[in-house]
Design a protein around this motif. Structure first.
Motif: not given
Length: 520
Positions: A417-419, A440-444, A454-455, A481-482
């Motif tokens: 998962v892309l953190e 927090n795992k979502c695009p800014t 992801s995931g 960070r993964l």
């Protein structure tokens, strides 16, 4: 009073003499319009012969001329015997005037005119409840006094019935000597057969053979009968009415119960209170909701129980015997057999849930290295052409296609998962001066960043636009960070909406990855 002719069946004997009559054992068997005399045919024989002006066989004499050539004048010896051949049960054809009737037709009076007709379509309904084989009132009905003409279909109430073709006990069917077919009914439709008829009396099923009758099987599973006058009184034709008791059986673990509907019992003329099992001492019963229930312990030998096995089941059997209403003399009861089959195989389950676990109490714990991973910058959006390691120069506004992968043996269980993914101007992932593209795992910013994967597996991919993140043209380094997520225990796919992230996973963090420099 029963005629002495009931001493045995009437058998036709050939004779070349001119004397016509019936050989009997006593003059009391002769009709009142008959003469009793000894004959020379056999020493000690007595013959009944109709008087002048009467015709018949001596047992029955009716007004009319005597005809020595007629079959019914042939001498008959009264003997006790049972018909052993069904030679009479043969198809017959009839003549009607100068015409021969077709198979299945007889010469019947229709609208006052004799003509060949199908008796299945031209018959009289005989609906008299006293003829039922269930009637043991012992009334003295006599069919000798009936003017029989043509064929008859038998009913009891609204139920179509037939003559019994098995022995009927004396004093049943509302008469003293019940008449029944000596052979089974014909099976072939559209064929008329001639069948012998027996009369039961004094415990002998065929004490006397009455005159044969004609029988036809009709479409619709019913029969018609061409009844004739029986040899005397009290003889009457029986109607077989099946006893429809419809028993209910309950096969319990320790008790077997059989129940009979009281209404059905009474309709069949049976008394529920008189019933007993195979052992007559077992007759306890209980009435509930219109049903009369009898029970027996499920044990071999109890109340006459039998036990048999067939490899798959243990079968307990018995029979209930029910007697007729108001019957106090010796008679055969109605038998209601029943059985319960219990499977010899069985299944069982423990009602306690057992959940195994591996105890790590006092276990020695070691520490392994983190999972290996790598990060790659690609030229195209299908992530197939990678840039070589080192620096790369791209114009502002270019699309960065970034892919990461993790080296993990548990490929069926864990996913990456892309953190967080961010840009810095130094190769140090701990640099506090950073610009987040994924947080927090979502695009800014959804217009500038898209997470491709992801995931869902051990690889992750995203695309982002290249801008001057710090306001000047300096080298850019990307870091991610993964974490590894156990997809058997939780949902690992990030849920993102309007830049807000709703956490649904519990992941294991990995060392951050870095690519660069990227020069604008």
């Amino acid at each position: 009073m029963i005629l002495v002719a009931l001493l045995g069946p009437l058998l036709v004997l050939s004779s070349t003499g001119h004397t016509s009559g019936t050989i009997v054992t006593s003059c009391e068997a002769c009709h009142e319009q008959a003469v009793c005399h000894h004959t020379s045919l056999m020493a000690g024989d007595i013959t009944c012969t109709c008087k002048k002006g009467f015709s018949g066989d001596g047992l029955i004499c009716t007004p009319g001329h005597n005809d020595a050539g007629a079959d019914h004048h042939a001498p008959r010896r009264v003997r006790r015997s049972y018909p052993t051949s069904n030679s009479n049960l043969a198809h017959v054809r009839f003549n009607c005037g100068f015409y021969e009737c077709a198979d299945g037709e007889d010469c019947i009076t229709v609208d006052g005119i004799q003509q060949c007709a199908d008796p299945c379509k031209r018959h009289t309904v005989l609906n008299e409840a006293w003829r039922s084989t269930n009637n043991n009132e012992g009334e003295k009905h006599c069919d000798r006094n009936v003017h029989w003409d043509g064929y008859y279909r038998m009913f009891i109430g609204n139920q179509s019935v037939s003559m019994p073709d098995k022995c009927v006990e004396s004093f049943m069917c509302g008469t003293q000597a019940p008449l029944w077919l000596a052979f089974p009914h014909p099976q072939q439709v559209d064929a008329i057969v001639r069948s012998a008829v027996c009369a039961s009396f004094r415990g002998v099923c065929c004490w006397v053979q009455s005159q044969p009758i004609h029988v036809k099987a009709c479409p619709g599973n019913y029969f018609v009968y061409k009844f004739v006058m029986p040899p005397g009184c009290y003889f009457a034709y029986c109607a077989y009415q099946p006893v429809l008791l419809r028993p209910e059986v309950v096969c319990g673990r320790s008790l077997i119960q059989v129940g009979l509907n009281r209404t059905n019992l009474e309709a069949a003329g049976l008394d529920a209170t008189t019933a007993n099992l195979a052992d007559p001492r077992c007759n306890v019963h209980e009435e509930r909701d219109g049903m009369v229930w009898y029970q027996v312990e499920r044990m071999e030998g109890t109340c006459g129980n039998t036990l048999e096995t067939n490899g798959t089941d243990a079968i307990f059997s018995n029979s209930l015997f029910v007697y007729h209403i108001r019957n106090v003399s010796f008679t055969r009861p109605v038998s209601v057999p029943f059985s319960c089959a219990y499977p010899l195989e069985s299944e069982t389950s423990l009602d306690v849930a057992i959940k195994p676990y591996l105890s790590l109490k006092n276990a020695k714990v070691g520490k392994g290295s983190k999972v290996g991973s790598n990060m790659t910058l690609y030229r195209n959006d299908n992530f197939t052409e990678a840039y070589p390691a080192g620096g790369v120069t791209l114009p502002v506004g270019s699309v960065l296609h970034v892919g990461v992968s993790v080296e993990e043996s548990e490929t069926e269980r864990f996913v990456v998962v892309l953190e967080d993914c961010y840009a810095t101007q130094s190769p140090d992932p701990e640099d506090i001066m950073r610009y987040y593209v994924i947080q927090n795992k979502c695009p800014t910013e959804f217009r500038q960043v898209r997470v491709e994967e992801s995931g869902s597996s051990l690889r992750a991919r995203f695309s982002a636009l290249l801008f001057l993140y710090q306001g000047d043209y300096r080298d850019v380094f990307l870091h991610c960070r993964l974490s590894l997520c156990d997809q058997r225990s939780t949902s690992c796919t990030p849920v993102c909406a309007k830049r807000k992230y709703r956490s649904v996973t519990s992941s294991v963090p990995l060392e951050p990855l870095t690519i660069g420099p990227i020069t604008c």
